[in-house]
Design an enzyme around this catalytic site. Sequence first.
Site, PDB file in Angstrom:
ATOM      1  N   SER A  22       0.858  -1.234   0.082  1.00 35.66           N
ATOM      2  CA  SER A  22       0.082  -0.153  -0.087  1.00 35.66           C
ATOM      3  C   SER A  22       0.838   1.248   0.048  1.00 35.66           C
ATOM      4  CB  SER A  22      -0.772   0.031   1.118  1.00 35.66           C
ATOM      5  OG  SER A  22      -0.106  -0.010   2.428  1.00 35.66           O
ATOM      6  N   LYS A  34      -7.112   2.698   7.933  1.00 36.52           N
ATOM      7  CA  LYS A  34      -6.355   3.776   7.465  1.00 36.52           C
ATOM      8  C   LYS A  34      -6.828   5.260   7.513  1.00 36.52           C
ATOM      9  CE  LYS A  34      -3.735   0.483   4.393  1.00 36.52           C
ATOM     10  NZ  LYS A  34      -3.492   0.163   3.042  1.00 36.52           N
TER      11      LYS A  34
END
Length: 775
Positions: free
Chosen positions: A678, A721
Amino acid sequence: MLDTEILKIPAVALRGMVILPGMIAHFDISRDRSIRAIEQCMMDSQKIFLSAQKNVEQEEPGADDVYHIGVIAEVKQVIKLQNNIVRILVEGIERAELSAFAQTDPYLLAEVVPCVLPEEGLSEETKAAMVRSVQETYSRYQTVNPRAGKELLRQIGTIQDLPKLMDQVANNLPVSYEEKQKILEAMTLTERYEVLMALLLKEIEITAIQNEFQSKVKERVDKNQKEYILREQMKLIREELGEDNTESDADEYQKALDALDADQEVKNRIKKEIDRFKSISANSSESAVTRGYIETLLELPWNKASEDNKDLANAERILEEDHYGLEKVKERMLEFLAVRNLTSKGESPIICLVGPPGTGKTSIARSVARALDKKYVRICLGGVRDEAEIRGHRKTYVGAMPGRLVNGLRSAGVKNPLMLLDEIDKMSSDYKGDTASALLEVLDSEQNHKFRDHYVELPIDLSEVLFIATANSMQGIPRPLLDRMELIEVTSYTENEKLHIAREHLLAKQTERNGLKEDQFKVSDGALAKIISGYTREAGVRGLERRIGEIARKAAREIYEGKSSTVDVTVRNLEKYLGKEKYSQDMRGETDEVGIVRGLAWTSVGGDTLEIEVNVMPGKGEFQLTGQLGDVMKESAQTGISYIRSVGGQYDIPAEFFQKNDIHIHIPEGAVPKDGPSAGITMATAMLSAITGTPVRADVAMTGEITLRGRVLPIGGLKEKLLAAKNAGVRTVCVPKKNEKDVEEISGEIKKGLEIVYVETMEQVLRVAFCEKKE
C-alpha cells in the site's frame, strides 16, 4: 389268497390306532356301540374285529368309513372305569378283511374273511437274509434311539420266523396309525418287508436329525447354565477379594445403555464393549481402558439436542445489550436464526470472525450462544500441532483420549451446541500431522454429519453444531480451510465506538469487579476520551479495559482507607491515576516540504500513518532503502523509481541524473517491521518530489500500489487507514479508484471531515499532492 369262510363277529372302529397281529395293547372305549360289541364278544368267543377309522372325528362310522383290512383280536381283560368308560386289553391274532357290516345297531357286527398269506416261493436263504436285514436295521434304529430298549433288541435278535419278526418290529415302532395300516395291508412277505424297511430307515433318519437338534439345544442350554454358574462363582470370589464393584459397574453401564437415546449401531457397539468388560479382570490394565471407552460412549449426546430460542427480537436485544457496533456480525446471526425458524432445521453455517485482538470476536460468540439458548463450548486451537488433538488418539496408545471436538460435545451434553474454534490461524504442523487438514472434514457441512474420531470409532454427527471460528489474520489460515468458512471481518473500533463501549460496558464491569458501587466511582466522558487517545493504542478495547481497571483499583483503595467516599475521575485528575500520557498522536506536518509524504498503513492494532522521507545527493546512481522494510515494499520502491525514470522527460529530469545521484528512501520508526503493497504511490510521490524539488502538501495522505506504467492498484484495510488519517489531522486522502466500493461501506462518522480523492494513475496523484503543478 383269501379263505372263503366268512366269520360274523362284533367289531370296534378304532380312532387313531392300528392293532397288528401278535400285538398286545390296551385302549379305552366310550361309544355305546363299541361297549355293547365288547359285551357281546365276551359272552361268545371273546373274539372281536378291530379296524381303524379313516376319519378319527366321525362318531358313527359305516363300512366305507373304516379300513377294510383289520385284525381279529382276542379280548384279554375288560375294566369298567368312571363316566361310562371301558378299558380293554387285547391281543392281535390274525389279519382279516371286512366284507360288510351285518348290523350297525345296537353294535357293529362285521362279516370278515381271515387273510391267508399267498405263497411266493421264497427260498430259505432269502428269508434268512430278510430276517438278518431287519434285525440289523432295527439294531441301527436302537443305536440312534436308545429308548427302544436293549431287552427288546435281544428278543428281536432271537426271532427267526420272518412274519413274526416283522410284526414284532412293526408293533414297537413309534409311527403313525396310517403307516402301521400300510404294514397291515401288505399281504405278501416281500411287500411287507419293503414297507417295514422303508419305515425303519425313515425313522432312523428322523431320529438322527432329532437327536442332532436336541444335542445342539442341550449344548446351548448347558453353555448358558455354565456361564451362569461361572459368573456366580466369579461374583463370590470378587466379593471375597473386595472387588465386587466390577459387576455393579457393568450393571450400571447396562442401565445407562438402556436409557441412552442413540442409534442401534451405537447401542450394539456399547453392548459388545460391556460384555467384554464383564470378562476382564478388575486388576487388568485393559479393564481401565475399556471402562474409559464405555463411559465416553455413554456420555456422548448421540441423539440428544437442545431446543433453540426462536425469538428473533430477543436475540437482537441480547446482541445489542452485549456489544456496541459489529453490525455485520449481528446481522448475519439474525439471518441464521430467521432461516432456522423458517426451515425448522437448516444447515448450521461455519462462520469465521477475522479481526485485530480485543475487538470482541470471542465474546460475541458467547452472546450468540446466549441469544439462541445454545450450550457454549470454547476450543482454543492456538499452538495446537498434533492431529490427534482434533481426531483423537487410537485406543491402542497408552493414555488415549478422544479429540477436543468430541470432548466439547461430551461436556456440552447436547449434539447442537455453539462451538467456538478460537485462534484458528495460530495452529501449526509437525511430524505428528497437519492439524489444519484434520479440521477440513469438521468444517465441511457436506461431510461432518459422519465425523470419525479415532478414539470413538463410530460416526458422530457434527452437522447441527454451530461453528464460529476466530482469527486475527486471514494469512495464517490455509486456503482449503478458508474456503469452507464464511468470513466476517471485525474491524477496528473508532474512538467514538470505544467511548460508547467504555461508558456502556467496561465502566460498569470494572466497577462491579473491584467491589465499588455506581455512586462511588465515576469517570467523565472527557477522561475516557483522553484514556483512549493518550494511554492506549490498539484496534480493540482490551488495553482500554485494563486502564479503567487500574483507575478502579486505585479508587477502591482510596475508599477503603477512608481518604474519600467517592472518586470522580476527570481530564484534570486523570494523570494522578494513570501517570503521564504514553502515546502522542503522530500529527501531520505544519508546512509543505520537499521529499516528505505521509502514507497510510494497516497494523494488527489498527491503522497508522507513516512519514516517508527521500533524499537525493550526488553519487554514482545508487538506490538505498532503510527502515526495516519487507520484500513487498522494496519491490514497490524499485517499481516507483523505474516509473519515474520512464517519465523523466515530462518533469525536465536530465537523462544522466540517475547515474550521477544517489537516492535514499527512509521510513522512520526503523525498529517496527513494515511490509505490504500500500506504499507504492507514496514512495513514488516522495521520490519525484525530492528529484524535482517540488513541495508536497502537508495535509495530504495517500495509499495505493503502483505499477511500472504508473497505474494505481487497490489495497485493503481502508477503514483503519482513514481512521488513522483523520486522527492525524489530514484533510485530503488519495485512495485507489477500485476501492471506491469499500469506502462506501465505511460509516459516515469516519469519513466526516475528510476529502477522499479517487485516483487511477500517478498523474492524478501528483496533481493532488504537489503544491505546484508540473507541466
